[in-house]
Design a protein around this motif. Structure first.
Motif, PDB file in Angstrom:
ATOM      1  N   ALA A  48      36.499  22.392  35.563  1.00 58.91           N
ATOM      2  CA  ALA A  48      38.095  21.909  36.310  1.00 58.91           C
ATOM      3  C   ALA A  48      37.791  22.344  37.563  1.00 58.91           C
ATOM      4  CB  ALA A  48      38.989  22.400  35.380  1.00 58.91           C
ATOM      5  N   ALA A  49      38.020  22.619  38.662  1.00 52.85           N
ATOM      6  CA  ALA A  49      38.193  23.253  39.886  1.00 52.85           C
ATOM      7  C   ALA A  49      38.950  24.111  39.911  1.00 52.85           C
ATOM      8  CB  ALA A  49      38.648  22.345  40.813  1.00 52.85           C
ATOM      9  N   THR A  50      38.285  25.925  39.736  1.00 52.37           N
ATOM     10  CA  THR A  50      38.470  26.531  40.291  1.00 52.37           C
ATOM     11  C   THR A  50      39.346  27.004  40.853  1.00 52.37           C
ATOM     12  OG1 THR A  50      36.190  27.089  39.577  1.00 52.37           O
ATOM     13  CG2 THR A  50      37.147  29.439  39.840  1.00 52.37           C
ATOM     14  N   ALA A  51      40.713  27.550  40.434  1.00 53.71           N
ATOM     15  CA  ALA A  51      42.130  27.827  41.720  1.00 53.71           C
ATOM     16  C   ALA A  51      41.442  29.049  42.264  1.00 53.71           C
ATOM     17  CB  ALA A  51      43.414  28.324  40.368  1.00 53.71           C
ATOM     18  N   ALA A  52      42.326  29.469  43.638  1.00 52.36           N
ATOM     19  CA  ALA A  52      41.797  30.036  44.564  1.00 52.36           C
ATOM     20  C   ALA A  52      42.705  32.036  43.643  1.00 52.36           C
ATOM     21  CB  ALA A  52      42.383  29.940  45.575  1.00 52.36           C
ATOM     22  N   PRO A  53      41.838  32.683  43.480  1.00 51.24           N
ATOM     23  CA  PRO A  53      42.762  33.890  43.516  1.00 51.24           C
ATOM     24  C   PRO A  53      44.299  33.491  43.907  1.00 51.24           C
ATOM     25  CG  PRO A  53      40.671  34.539  44.322  1.00 51.24           C
ATOM     26  CD  PRO A  53      41.375  32.651  44.474  1.00 51.24           C
ATOM     27  N   ASP A  54      45.542  34.383  43.171  1.00 53.02           N
ATOM     28  CA  ASP A  54      46.993  35.132  43.733  1.00 53.02           C
ATOM     29  C   ASP A  54      46.674  35.717  44.155  1.00 53.02           C
ATOM     30  OD1 ASP A  54      49.160  34.456  43.429  1.00 53.02           O
ATOM     31  OD2 ASP A  54      49.361  34.359  41.404  1.00 53.02           O
ATOM     32  N   ALA A  55      47.416  35.284  45.688  1.00 57.83           N
ATOM     33  CA  ALA A  55      47.150  36.845  46.630  1.00 57.83           C
ATOM     34  C   ALA A  55      48.582  38.002  46.173  1.00 57.83           C
ATOM     35  CB  ALA A  55      47.738  35.953  47.735  1.00 57.83           C
ATOM     36  N   TYR A 105      42.377  41.255  53.557  1.00 61.37           N
ATOM     37  CA  TYR A 105      42.142  41.242  52.625  1.00 61.37           C
ATOM     38  C   TYR A 105      40.690  40.004  52.210  1.00 61.37           C
ATOM     39  CZ  TYR A 105      43.757  46.040  52.817  1.00 61.37           C
ATOM     40  OH  TYR A 105      44.803  46.879  53.099  1.00 61.37           O
ATOM     41  N   VAL A 106      40.175  40.460  51.728  1.00 63.33           N
ATOM     42  CA  VAL A 106      39.608  39.207  50.868  1.00 63.33           C
ATOM     43  C   VAL A 106      38.964  39.501  49.272  1.00 63.33           C
ATOM     44  CG1 VAL A 106      37.244  37.303  50.628  1.00 63.33           C
ATOM     45  CG2 VAL A 106      37.781  38.479  52.975  1.00 63.33           C
ATOM     46  N   LEU A 107      39.898  38.514  48.783  1.00 60.91           N
ATOM     47  CA  LEU A 107      40.353  38.330  46.914  1.00 60.91           C
ATOM     48  C   LEU A 107      39.246  37.581  46.253  1.00 60.91           C
ATOM     49  CD1 LEU A 107      44.155  38.088  46.708  1.00 60.91           C
ATOM     50  CD2 LEU A 107      42.670  40.658  47.052  1.00 60.91           C
ATOM     51  N   ALA A 108      38.468  38.100  45.320  1.00 61.72           N
ATOM     52  CA  ALA A 108      37.921  37.532  44.356  1.00 61.72           C
ATOM     53  C   ALA A 108      38.414  36.807  42.993  1.00 61.72           C
ATOM     54  CB  ALA A 108      36.164  37.295  44.503  1.00 61.72           C
ATOM     55  N   PRO A 109      38.238  35.822  42.340  1.00 60.58           N
ATOM     56  CA  PRO A 109      38.892  35.930  41.505  1.00 60.58           C
ATOM     57  C   PRO A 109      38.561  37.005  40.060  1.00 60.58           C
ATOM     58  CG  PRO A 109      37.673  34.227  41.316  1.00 60.58           C
ATOM     59  CD  PRO A 109      36.965  35.108  42.478  1.00 60.58           C
ATOM     60  N   PRO A 110      39.392  37.164  39.246  1.00 63.08           N
ATOM     61  CA  PRO A 110      39.302  38.598  38.624  1.00 63.08           C
ATOM     62  C   PRO A 110      38.467  38.324  37.541  1.00 63.08           C
ATOM     63  CG  PRO A 110      41.325  37.372  37.795  1.00 63.08           C
ATOM     64  CD  PRO A 110      40.970  35.753  38.682  1.00 63.08           C
ATOM     65  N   ALA A 111      38.091  40.000  37.176  1.00 60.97           N
ATOM     66  CA  ALA A 111      36.344  39.558  36.705  1.00 60.97           C
ATOM     67  C   ALA A 111      36.963  39.229  35.004  1.00 60.97           C
ATOM     68  CB  ALA A 111      36.165  41.167  36.427  1.00 60.97           C
ATOM     69  N   ALA A 112      37.648  39.428  34.313  1.00 60.76           N
ATOM     70  CA  ALA A 112      38.686  39.022  33.042  1.00 60.76           C
ATOM     71  C   ALA A 112      39.345  38.133  33.142  1.00 60.76           C
ATOM     72  CB  ALA A 112      39.008  40.696  32.672  1.00 60.76           C
ATOM     73  N   GLU A 113      39.700  37.653  32.103  1.00 63.39           N
ATOM     74  CA  GLU A 113      40.199  36.530  32.266  1.00 63.39           C
ATOM     75  C   GLU A 113      42.111  36.687  32.618  1.00 63.39           C
ATOM     76  OE1 GLU A 113      42.240  32.951  28.876  1.00 63.39           O
ATOM     77  OE2 GLU A 113      39.843  33.707  28.812  1.00 63.39           O
TER      78      GLU A 113
END
Length: 185
Positions: A48-55, A105-113
């Motif tokens: 599935a397409a990965t969702a962008a991080p929630d700001a 700021y640039v956000l990346a997905p969380p390290a944990a689920e």
């Protein structure tokens, strides 16, 4: 008088008992297949397409007291080319009057689920006392217009300096390119 043509066989006419027997046999075959499972065969569903991080779920390195920062703008894009989108975010502390400085700021997905998105780069620090408009992100580029003040006497509502900037993802980091100041060419 005899009927025209050959006499039909009694077993050639379907009766309700025939339909019930067929349905029962079909159900038995399907149930057996379901219980047996796929065996050693493996199949993978398309990713599935990965969702962008929630700001709104991220924690920013900004001290706004108990109010917390406001997310003013956000732009999702795959900036580093890894196939997963990041989110570029403009945040600032709430204010009753004037315009508070912004941070980008640039956000990346969380390290944990179940973790919060991570801030992986600061493009504009609020201590630089700039406003930010026109945020865009596409490919490996982030574009924005920075608003600033030529002197401390300039009212905080009315920035008198403006510059278009771009950050390009290059060699594992964002590299700033400032466009010429309007009227300086």
């Amino acid at each position: 008088m005899q009927p025209a043509g050959p006499e039909p066989h009694p077993h050639s006419r379907p009766r309700p008992a025939h339909w019930l027997a067929t349905a029962a046999a079909l159900a038995a075959v399907l149930a057996g297949a379901a219980l047996a499972g796929p065996g050693d065969a493996t199949a993978t569903a398309p990713a599935a397409a990965t969702a962008a991080p929630d700001a709104h779920a991220a924690r920013y390195p900004v001290d706004c007291g108990s109010a917390g920062p406001d997310v003013v703008r956000q732009a999702p894009a795959d900036l580093d080319g890894d196939g997963r989108p990041e989110t570029v975010v403009v945040v600032r502390c709430p204010s009753g009057a004037g315009t508070r400085p912004s941070g980008v700021y640039v956000l990346a997905p969380p390290a944990a689920e179940r973790g919060a998105p991570r801030v992986v780069a600061t493009l504009v620090d609020p201590r630089e006392k700039m406003g930010v408009t026109g945020l865009e992100a596409a490919g490996g580029t982030v574009s924005a217009t920075l608003l600033g003040y030529s002197a401390a006497s300039v009212p905080r509502c009315c920035p008198d300096m403006r510059r278009v900037v771009k950050w390009h993802w290059r060699d594992g980091k964002f590299v700033l390119t400032a466009q010429p100041v309007a009227g300086s060419v």
